[in-house]
Structures are given as structure tokens and as C-alpha cells.
Write a protein that holds these residues in place. Structure first.
Motif, short mmCIF file in Angstrom:
data_model
loop_
_atom_site.label_atom_id
_atom_site.label_comp_id
_atom_site.label_asym_id
_atom_site.label_seq_id
_atom_site.Cartn_x
_atom_site.Cartn_y
_atom_site.Cartn_z
N VAL A 357 0.83 -1.21 0.00
CA VAL A 357 0.00 0.00 0.00
C VAL A 357 0.86 1.26 0.00
O VAL A 357 0.65 2.19 -0.80
N GLU A 358 1.85 1.31 0.88
CA GLU A 358 2.61 2.54 1.06
C GLU A 358 3.61 2.81 -0.05
O GLU A 358 4.06 3.95 -0.22
N ASN A 359 3.98 1.79 -0.81
CA ASN A 359 4.90 2.00 -1.92
C ASN A 359 4.19 2.32 -3.23
O ASN A 359 4.85 2.57 -4.24
N GLN A 360 2.87 2.32 -3.21
CA GLN A 360 2.12 2.57 -4.43
C GLN A 360 1.63 4.02 -4.45
O GLN A 360 0.82 4.42 -3.62
N PRO A 361 2.10 4.83 -5.40
CA PRO A 361 1.67 6.23 -5.44
C PRO A 361 0.16 6.40 -5.53
O PRO A 361 -0.38 7.41 -5.07
N GLY A 362 -0.53 5.42 -6.10
CA GLY A 362 -1.98 5.52 -6.22
C GLY A 362 -2.70 5.63 -4.90
O GLY A 362 -3.86 6.08 -4.87
N THR A 363 -2.05 5.23 -3.80
CA THR A 363 -2.70 5.34 -2.49
C THR A 363 -2.94 6.79 -2.10
O THR A 363 -3.77 7.08 -1.24
N LYS A 364 -2.23 7.72 -2.76
CA LYS A 364 -2.41 9.15 -2.49
C LYS A 364 -3.36 9.79 -3.51
O LYS A 364 -3.59 10.99 -3.47
N VAL A 365 -3.91 8.95 -4.40
CA VAL A 365 -4.76 9.47 -5.48
C VAL A 365 -6.19 8.93 -5.39
O VAL A 365 -7.16 9.69 -5.55
N GLN A 366 -6.33 7.64 -5.12
CA GLN A 366 -7.64 7.00 -5.18
C GLN A 366 -8.10 6.56 -3.78
O GLN A 366 -7.47 5.71 -3.16
N PRO A 367 -9.21 7.11 -3.29
CA PRO A 367 -9.75 6.64 -2.01
C PRO A 367 -10.21 5.18 -2.09
O PRO A 367 -10.53 4.68 -3.17
N MET A 508 7.22 0.95 -16.52
CA MET A 508 6.47 1.82 -15.61
C MET A 508 7.34 3.00 -15.23
O MET A 508 8.54 2.85 -15.02
N VAL A 509 6.73 4.17 -15.15
CA VAL A 509 7.41 5.38 -14.70
C VAL A 509 6.73 5.86 -13.43
O VAL A 509 5.51 6.12 -13.43
N LEU A 510 7.46 5.93 -12.35
CA LEU A 510 6.91 6.25 -11.03
C LEU A 510 6.53 7.72 -10.93
O LEU A 510 7.33 8.61 -11.23
N ARG A 511 5.28 7.96 -10.49
CA ARG A 511 4.81 9.32 -10.34
C ARG A 511 5.77 10.15 -9.46
O ARG A 511 6.11 9.75 -8.35
N GLY A 512 6.21 11.29 -9.99
CA GLY A 512 7.07 12.19 -9.23
C GLY A 512 8.54 11.81 -9.21
O GLY A 512 9.35 12.55 -8.68
N GLY A 513 8.88 10.64 -9.76
CA GLY A 513 10.26 10.20 -9.76
C GLY A 513 11.10 10.90 -10.81
O GLY A 513 10.62 11.72 -11.59
N ALA A 514 12.40 10.55 -10.84
CA ALA A 514 13.33 11.22 -11.76
C ALA A 514 12.91 11.02 -13.22
O ALA A 514 12.95 11.96 -14.02
N GLY A 515 12.52 9.81 -13.55
CA GLY A 515 12.08 9.54 -14.93
C GLY A 515 10.82 10.28 -15.28
O GLY A 515 10.65 10.77 -16.41
#
Length: 597
Positions: A357-367, A508-515
Motif C-alpha cells: 500500500v505505502e509504496n504505491q503512489p496511487g494510495t495518495k490518489v484513489q480513495p 512503468m514510470v513512477l509518479r514524481g520520480g526522476a524519470g
């Protein structure tokens, strides 16, 4: 004429008139044959007698309960024909899943069609020369307006197939002829036919059949012992086992997984050699615990939207985090309560859910409630950006189940737990009110046993995006959570890659990451970093540090691009659950209740 005499005459006329006469139900039967099993076909013959209507619409479900995706099963139907009184009648297709037959003056219709079955999963039909898996909701048409009608299913096995495994009742003791009281039961009862290995055992008067297809290194006696423990522990949560018999259909393949729950059976996917290792064996038992727990949670205790089913459209609910997420929580805690898994095993599984849960950026996007509602369009159709925009109602639901369990145990000083909520809801809504629950009703169930209002909890964690205060809830049991990578400062491109032949391609490109910031794209082939060819992806950042500016050369649509990238710190979290120093008596009491110590 007196009112009394007039009323008597009206009643007499009603009794004698056709409108008032008892209407005989339509008799429905199916015959399944497999003359072209080698080509993955099921031949279906459907007979309806006692028809008294001008037209008959036959429909194929578009989805299967338990798997929240419109799958369009009608796409597998071929060569549908209909006959009445020995003559062919037209059966035009009038919608994507509907065939219409003119039945004026006709009492009996025979419909035949071929169904292609070659999709390996626990939710779709599959046939070859080794076995037939009939996922009934994707194989058998239903007559419009007759979902409450009974039916019989006759199975004509292919060549040397000897055994039928299903929860449907036998007719006249014949394993190859089965009956269903209505379509909800028929579509909730998959059929395995072949020469599967079957072993049976009883648990508190309930007969269990385990049908093993595909072989494997399983130990029947050990499975019987441990599955019995799981079944007993789960029945203890709800206070009863509502079945007389239950069937596990297990498809063992070189690589397999997944499961789909049913009212009195389940279908499990497994790797045939996974039983030989403790990790693999416990993984299988966890799957058993998950799908078997569903016979209560979702098949009987269910969101109000999930039954009676609409088989032609999506059935929306915001409560899959309870139906699936809580089941994911119980699949691991039940192994601990049954004495199969150690405390350390369970805590490792629990922190594994947290890390996902905590490593997935989507946890800050989708309730979480939204993740449940949007299962139909998102969960089963992930794309390259899903990791950044979604959260699984399985994973986060399991975490929320753990938090609520700990909260209730702590608030009641060990008197109650989440088990009591589940039993109360099952007894009140499934058994008492004989219907599903609303979101507000389950929330009230939590509050009843927690002894407090949970508006804030719901606003933060169910309908909102607040970071979860893990240490608050784990602290109730004398545990804390720490990030083992908190002091790390490793550089990261913020991408995932996959091998495609000799190429390394971004997947996959991680939201907010360097890529993400620099514009690396999914589908880009990594060619070089600062001019050094990419031959080993694991070493491309050797000697680099956070803040370094590098040039990544990629091939995109056949053209080379040099993309400057500023390396960021690897944001990965790796939590570990640890005991707090000197836990209090209250904390130890909560822990003992929670983990059945």
C-alpha cells in the motif's frame, strides 16, 4: 344481489378463468457434450418445454459474480440454432448477448450452440482432452424473466473422463446429471469434469470434496488436516457453517494462481509443485482460507448491490474493501488462529500488505471506497499508469481490516473483535433481514462494537487520502512500525523495466520520480547512460549519487533521444513490525486476543 354473493361469484370466475389458473413452470434442461474437446469446444443443447409466450429471449451473462469485469461471454457462442415441433425456427441476435425466438403457438423449443472454451483462469471455461472446466455463467444461456426457474444439466463426458466435481445436486444418484433450483445457484456452481484426483473429508458434519486437476506434489493427509483447521476457525467466526457439502476445484498447472468464490464451492489456481516448500504450501493454504471465507463474506453477508444479480450490467458497490479486503485480512490471520502460521509468519504477511500500500503512489490518489466502485473499469484493466493512480481494495482493505480489529479489541479491553462485527452483520442481515447491507449499516456495525463514532476514521481512510497512523493501531498490541530504508540515500531513475529479447524496455514510470520529471516514457528502450551502453540494468547507476545529472539515451519509435535526468533518492519504503520496549499489560492483552496467543 348481495355484496357477499357477488364477491363469491367473482372469486369463482377467477378460479375458473385462465388468468386465475395456476401457471405451470417452464421446464429447462441442458445437455453438455464435448465431441471436439481437442479443439476446445463445448456443445450445448438447451430444451425448454411448457412455453406459453409469443417470443423467447435467451441471454448470456456478461460477467461472472466475484469477478468485477464485463467479459462479454457471448463472444464465445457459435452456430446457434433453434427448432420447434421438429422444424427450424429463426433465432436472430437482437443485442450483444440476446437471441430472440418466435414461440407463438409453440410449447417446446430446442436450442443448440457451440461454445469456445480456451481461456485459462478460475473464472472462464476451458476444455481440452484432459478435462473440461465449465464456468456456468459463461457457458449457459438463460431465458429472460425466468432466473427463478429450476433446471437440470446432463453431462456427456469426453472419451475416458470419469468424474464430475461440482456443488450442484445429483439427480437420481447420477453424477453426470445435476440440478439447480434457480439460475443464481446454477451460475454460482462451476463444474469440473475429467479424471481429476478427488479426496474427501468431513468437518463438523459438512462434507468437503477436493478435486485436484493437473497433478502435483501435494500430500492429501496434510492438506486434509490443515484445511480442516482453516474451515473450523472460519466457521467459529460466524458461529455456523451453512453448507451440507462444499467442493474445492483446484487447477494445478506449471504456473498457476488466483481463486474465485462460490456459494458452496470455489475454484483455485495453483502451481503443481508449490506444495513442496513451506512458503508455497502456506501460500496455497492462504488461498484456501481466502476463498473459503467468502462463503460467508460476500456470498451470504454481502453488499446490498451484489444480489439479486443483474447479469447483463455492472453491479456497483463501494464496499469491496469489506467483501474482498477483509477476506484478504482474514486469509492470513485465520492461519495464525488455526495454529498453522506462527506469529512471525503473520506479522510478515501483515507488513507485506502495508508495504504494498505505502509504496504505491496511487494510495495518495484513489480513495478506498472509490477503488471499490471503479473495480469494473480499473481494477481488472490495469495499464502502465495504474500503479500511479489506483490502490487495490484487496491490499488496503486488508490493512483497514487489521486496524479496525485492533481498534475494537483495544476499545473493549479484549471483550470484542472484528469477529464479533462479522458475526453480528451475518446474523442480522443475511439470516435476519435476508438481504445485503448498506455502507451505513456496516459502519454502524463497527461502531456498535467499537463503542464510538467512526466518522473521522471513514473520512480519513475509507473516503479520504490521509496517511495511515500505523503506530497508533499497532501500538494497541505493543508493536511499532519502522522503515528499514529510512536512512538510505540510493539514487533512482524512478522506473521499472522489462526484458524484451536483448533489449531493456521501460514498463512503468513512477509518479514524481526522476524519470517522470525528466520525461522518460513507458516503451522507451534504454540504450545508454552517459554514453555507456546498457548491458546490465542493475549496474547502470553504479558510482552515481542523488542529485547527479546524467544523460539517458533511449530509442523511442525507432528514433534516438538524449534525455537529461537528475537522479532522485529511491523513495521505496520497507517497513518492519517490531515489539515496543516494555509493553504494558493492556497491550499484551490486546496482542493475545488479536493473535490468539
Amino acid at each position: 344481489m348481495s355484496r357477499l354473493v357477488a364477491l363469491a361469484l367473482i372469486i369463482l370466475v377467477m378460479k375458473l378463468s385462465p388468468a386465475g389458473a395456476a401457471v405451470s413452470p417452464v421446464k429447462i434442461s441442458y445437455t453438455l457434450t464435448f465431441p471436439e474437446a481437442q479443439a476446445h469446444y463445448i456443445d450445448v443443447e438447451m430444451t425448454l418445454t411448457g412455453l406459453k409466450q409469443p417470443t423467447l429471449d435467451l441471454k448470456m451473462p456478461v460477467w461472472t459474480p466475484g469477478s468485477y469485469l464485463v467479459r462479454e461471454f457471448a463472444k464465445n457462442v457459435e452456430s446457434l440454432t433453434a427448432t420447434a415441433n421438429g422444424k427450424t425456427v429463426t433465432a436472430p441476435k437482437v443485442s450483444k448477448n440476446t437471441w430472440r425466438i418466435s414461440t407463438a403457438g409453440v410449447s417446446t423449443v430446442v436450442v443448440k450452440y457451440k461454445l469456445y472454451a480456451f481461456e485459462v483462469s478460475v473464472r472462464t471455461a476451458f476444455v481440452d482432452i484432459t478435462h473440461g472446466f465449465v464456468s456456468t455463467s459463461g457457458v449457459l444461456l438463460f431465458p429472460k424473466g425466468m432466473l427463478d426457474q429450476p433446471s437440470t444439466i446432463k453431462i456427456v463426458p469426453y472419451k475416458d473422463w470419469t468424474t464430475v466435481s461440482t456443488s450442484l445436486e445429483m439427480v437420481g444418484g447420477d453424477q453426470f446429471t445435476r440440478s439447480a433450483p434457480n439460475y443464481d445457484i446454477l451460475y454460482d456452481s462451476p463444474i469440473e469434469v475429467g479424471y481429476q484426483d478427488v479426496f474427501s473429508f468431513d468437518v463438523a458434519g459438512v462434507k468437503y470434496d477436493v478435486a485436484m486437476y493437473g497433478g502435483g506434489n501435494y500430500d492429501k493427509e496434510r492438506l486434509e488436516t490443515d484445511m480442516s483447521k482453516i474451515i473450523t476457525a472460519e466457521a467459529n467466526v460466524f458461529g455456523e457453517n451453512p453448507n451440507k457439502h462444499y467442493t474445492f476445484i483446484v487447477h494445478n498447472r506449471q504456473r498457476g494462481g488466483g481463486g474465485l468464490e462460490h456459494l458452496s464451492s470455489t475454484v483455485l489456481g495453483a502451481s503443481r509443485d508449490q506444495y513442496g516448500s513451506e512458503r508455497g504450501y502456506q501460500g496455497f493454504l492462504s488461498l484456501v482460507a481466502h476463498e473459503h471465507f467468502h462463503l460467508w463474506n460476500v456470498k451470504r453477508l454481502r453488499p446490498i448491490a451484489l444480489g439479486p444479480f443483474d447479469y447483463e450490467n455492472e453491479n456497483y458497490t463501494t464496499n469491496l474493501w469489506i467483501a474482498e479486503g477483509f477476506t484478504a485480512y482474514y486469509q492470513n490471520i485465520i492461519l495464525r488462529h488455526a495454529g498453522i502460521a506462527s506469529t512471525e509468519d503473520y506479522l510478515a504477511d501483515a507488513v507485506g500488505d502495508i508495504n504494498i500500500v505505502e509504496n504505491q503512489p496511487g494510495t495518495k490518489v484513489q480513495p478506498l471506497a472509490e477503488a471499490s466502485f471503479d473495480a469494473w473499469i480499473k481494477s481488472y484493466r490495469p495499464n502502465e499508469n495504474s500503479y500511479n493512480t489506483q490502490i487495490s481494495y484487496y491490499d488496503k482493505g486488508a490493512v483497514i481490516g487489521m486496524l479496525l480489529d485492533l481498534d475494537i479489541i483495544n476499545a473493549t479491553k479484549g471483550k470484542s473483535s472484528l469477529n464479533d462485527v462479522m458475526k453480528y452483520m451475518y446474523t442480522t442481515y443475511y439470516k435476519g433481514k435476508k438481504r445485503g447491507y448498506t455502507d451505513a449499516e456496516f459502519k454502524a456495525g463497527f461502531e456498535k462494537f467499537a463503542g464510538k463514532n467512526l466518522d473521522d476514521f471513514y473520512a480519513k481512510y475509507i473516503n479520504g487520502l490521509d496517511p495511515i497512523d500505523y503506530n497508533k493501531y499497532l501500538g494497541f498490541a505493543g508493536y511499532k512500525i519502522t522503515d528499514q530504508l529510512a536512512q538510505g540515500n540510493d539514487p533512482s531513475l524512478g522506473i521499472s523495466t522489462a526484458a524484451q529479447g536483448n533489449k531493456r524496455v521501460i514498463s512503468m514510470v513512477l509518479r514524481g520520480g526522476a524519470g517522470w520529471v525528466s520525461g522518460l516514457n513507458v516503451g522507451d528502450e534504454l540504450v545508454s547512460v552517459d554514453g555507456t551502453p546498457v548491458t546490465d540494468y542493475t549496474t547502470i547507476l553504479n558510482g552515481k549519487k542523488v542529485g547527479d545529472k546524467i544523460v539517458v539515451t533511449v530509442s523511442r519509435d525507432g528514433k534516438a533521444y538524449n534525455i537529461p535526468v537528475v537522479l532522485q533518492r529511491n523513495p521505496r519504503i520497507q517497513y518492519k513490525i517490531e515489539e515496543v520496549p516494555s509493553p504494558t499489560a493492556q497491550q499484551l492483552a490486546v496482542r493475545a486476543k488479536w493473535l490468539k496467543l
